[in-house]
Scaffold this active site. Structure first.
Site, PDB file in Angstrom:
ATOM      1  N   LYS A 206       0.862  -1.183   0.000  1.00 10.24           N
ATOM      2  CA  LYS A 206       0.000   0.000   0.000  1.00 10.24           C
ATOM      3  C   LYS A 206       0.896   1.230   0.000  1.00 10.24           C
ATOM      4  CE  LYS A 206      -3.878   2.050   2.319  1.00 10.24           C
ATOM      5  NZ  LYS A 206      -4.838   1.900   3.424  1.00 10.24           N
ATOM      6  N   LYS A 260      -2.141  -1.571  -3.988  1.00 15.01           N
ATOM      7  CA  LYS A 260      -3.019  -0.411  -3.841  1.00 15.01           C
ATOM      8  C   LYS A 260      -2.217   0.869  -3.817  1.00 15.01           C
ATOM      9  CE  LYS A 260      -6.338   1.429  -0.528  1.00 15.01           C
ATOM     10  NZ  LYS A 260      -6.943   1.257   0.763  1.00 15.01           N
ATOM     11  N   SER A 286     -10.286   5.140  -4.964  1.00 17.06           N
ATOM     12  CA  SER A 286     -11.271   6.203  -5.182  1.00 17.06           C
ATOM     13  C   SER A 286     -10.809   7.250  -6.205  1.00 17.06           C
ATOM     14  CB  SER A 286     -11.602   6.869  -3.849  1.00 17.06           C
ATOM     15  OG  SER A 286     -10.430   7.344  -3.220  1.00 17.06           O
TER      16      SER A 286
END
Ligand code: PBG
Length: 338
Positions: A206, A260, A286
């Site tokens: 991440k 991610k 998003s």
């Protein structure tokens, strides 16, 4: 004068890539990667209350839903053939504190949602995050003490939260807070509680990314966050470090890996798949969703084609599936195309 056709012929000889591209049927025959509904995981946002569906300004087309409406959404997703949901709670501000203590309430919003969804729609998978950011008053993923996110104490807490999530019916625990040692600790805690069959999808790599912006509006952490997450998320400049980080999660017992954000990190998807061969997922976050939607709303891009192209790119990069806010839209499109 030199014959131009002849000139090209000398260069290409018998090699002409366009032969396989000449018709729809040849293109279909040689297509290497395909996106199907089985590749989709749908992230949804849960709010307290009943019968409310509210739009998220920064994510056109995405809503926050109360548990009853999330159950309906889950049913719809199952009907569309979407294998799993990933749930994220937007909890009341009054319940947020320095340590994220609400994450340890057995019947908190996220666990309540899981139980309700699994009861009504047992055949859809529910994947839950154990990061503390929805529960902390400072928006960080871990416990903040003297200006520092403390690793080991956070790990103890997320492991306990993971057991509560599994008790509520969560099928896969997805730790996104990037603390060291979390995957092993969660595995041990789940096993000790009799949850041998609950899997772990590690947010293995991440990155400290700008693309999470709209999500922070969705769960109302944007205004709260003090500083940034660079002491625990990975520097976007570092690929080899990301592979090392994922290797630890694999050793500690991760069943699946996640990258991610997604599209800016396709090289990482490929490297993880090559290195470990585990089921590997990308989270089209998003900001990735919003940039496509926003451009499409202005008529500056063909949103549907851009959506499909990005999702196919994940498959080409070696991903087994994608967490994407486009999931229901894609599923409907794929169903229409048969
Ligand atoms: C934090 C978390 C983030 C997302 C999901 N869980 C990132 C963050 O706010 O730092 C991002 C998801 C998205 O942007 O779609 N644990």
């Amino acid at each position: 004068m030199q014959d131009k056709t002849h000139l090209v012929d000398e260069i290409t000889g018998h090699r002409r890539m366009r032969r396989n591209r000449k018709a729809d049927w040849t293109r279909r025959l040689v297509q290497e990667n395909r996106l199907t509904v089985d590749d989709l995981i749908w992230p949804i946002f849960i709010i307290p209350g009943t019968n409310i569906v509210e739009p998220i300004d920064a994510m056109p087309g995405v809503n926050r839903m109360t548990v009853d409406r999330a159950v309906e959404a889950a049913r719809e997703a199952a009907d569309l053939g979407i294998p799993a949901l990933a749930t994220f709670p937007n909890i009341e501000m009054e319940l947020r504190d320095e340590t994220g203590s609400n994450s340890l309430e057995a019947n908190n919003l996220i666990n309540h949602a899981t139980a309700a969804i699994k009861k009504a729609v047992p055949n859809i998978g529910v994947i839950t995050d154990v990061a503390l950011d929805p529960f902390t008053s400072h928006g960080h993923d871990g416990i903040l003490r003297d200006g520092e996110i403390v690793n080991d104490e956070t790990v103890e807490q997320v492991a306990r939260a993971a057991v509560l999530q599994a008790d509520a019916g969560s099928d896969i625990i997805a730790p996104s807070e990037m603390m060291d040692g979390r995957v092993g600790a969660i595995r041990r805690a789940l096993d000790a509680a009799g949850h041998q069959d609950v899997g772990i999808m590690s947010y293995a790599t991440k990155f400290a990314s700008a693309f999470y912006g709209p999500y922070r509006e969705a769960i109302s952490t944007g205004g709260l966050l003090k500083g940034d997450k660079k002491t625990y998320y990975i520097d976007p400049a570092n690929g080899t470090e990301a592979v090392r980080d994922a290797a630890l999660d694999v050793e500690e017992g991760a069943d699946m890996l996640m990258v991610k954000p997604g599209l800016p990190y396709l090289d990482i998807c490929w490297r993880l798949k090559e290195a470990f061969g585990l089921p590997t997922f990308a989270y089209q976050v998003s900001g990735e969703y919003t940039q496509i939607k926003a451009a499409a709303m202005h008529g500056w891009i063909d949103g549907e084609r851009a959506m499909m192209e990005t999702l196919l790119a994940f498959k080409r990069a070696g991903c087994d599936g994608i967490l994407t806010y486009f999931a229901p839209e894609v599923a409907r499109l794929l169903a229409r195309k048969g």
